[in-house]
Design a protein around this motif. Sequence first.
Motif, short mmCIF file in Angstrom:
data_model
loop_
_atom_site.label_atom_id
_atom_site.label_comp_id
_atom_site.label_asym_id
_atom_site.label_seq_id
_atom_site.Cartn_x
_atom_site.Cartn_y
_atom_site.Cartn_z
N CYS A 59 -12.32 35.82 -9.87
CA CYS A 59 -13.86 35.85 -9.27
C CYS A 59 -14.48 37.03 -9.87
N HIS A 108 -17.95 35.62 -11.51
CA HIS A 108 -18.96 35.30 -10.51
C HIS A 108 -20.21 36.43 -10.17
N CYS A 126 -19.26 32.56 -3.18
CA CYS A 126 -18.54 31.80 -4.06
C CYS A 126 -17.40 30.84 -3.55
N CYS A 184 -14.55 31.03 -4.00
CA CYS A 184 -13.39 31.93 -4.00
C CYS A 184 -12.88 32.38 -2.77
ZN LIG Z 1 -15.81 33.97 -6.77
#
Ligand SMILES: [Zn+2]
Length: 245
Positions: free
Chosen positions: A144, A148, A221, A223
């Motif tokens: 992540c 991201h 996100c 994640c």
């Molecule tokens: Zn992420």
Amino acid sequence: MPQDRSREALLASQLLSGLPGQVQNRLLPLLIPTTFIRGQTLREPDIVNDYAFFITKGLVSYFDEAPGLCTGVMVGREGLVGYSCLLNERHVTFLRAIALFGGSALRISVSDLRLLATQLPPLRDRLMRYVEAMMAQNAQLAACNGQHDLLPRCARWLLMAHDRMGDEDLLITHEYLSSILGARRPAITNMLCELEREGLLERGRGHVRVRNRAGLEGVVCRCYHRIMNEFARLRCEPPRAVAAD
Ligand SMILES: [Zn+2]
């Protein structure tokens, strides 16, 4: 009665509360209720630590020795600070565990915990699944942080902290979020202002309050959901669908 207090605290630990009654009864005499304040070190690096902590309230994170370098890995009421002792009693911890927010925990000696884990299969299974979930969390956070954008990563951090703290205000400054997320402070301020304008959170002096979880889940996100599913599996809860970013 001290053991009544321990039982009450045990039920606040998501890691311990679902265990069979006979397992809880074996644990209770060995658990010492304790509290910690913001900034307190619960586990030192480079030495053998004698105790592990089942967190019942508050939030703890792991830090590198470099000042302020936070890994972003967090432990709250779902977890155990010092889980690496399950793998090796004389294990020397790699990172320092520091309380982000003050709270409480049930302290247990490493030797007692390791002994009970060998004697009680439901406890051993629960703890090993926790280790597995933490390994998954660490790997997902690494991916992540490298891939991201800031906004979904910030939403992920806020949701993870909110899961562990409940509806309490998150006592966190822009500067602190900036160090956790590896972004410049003005970028953090702009982003929080944007989230506040959209009604997803409320900013105060030194704190942030989540106002709209569903809204934050709309910008986070994948994640976050991947990590949460690992911890849901630990508690035998059904996983949620994870959409692609
Ligand atoms: Zn992420």
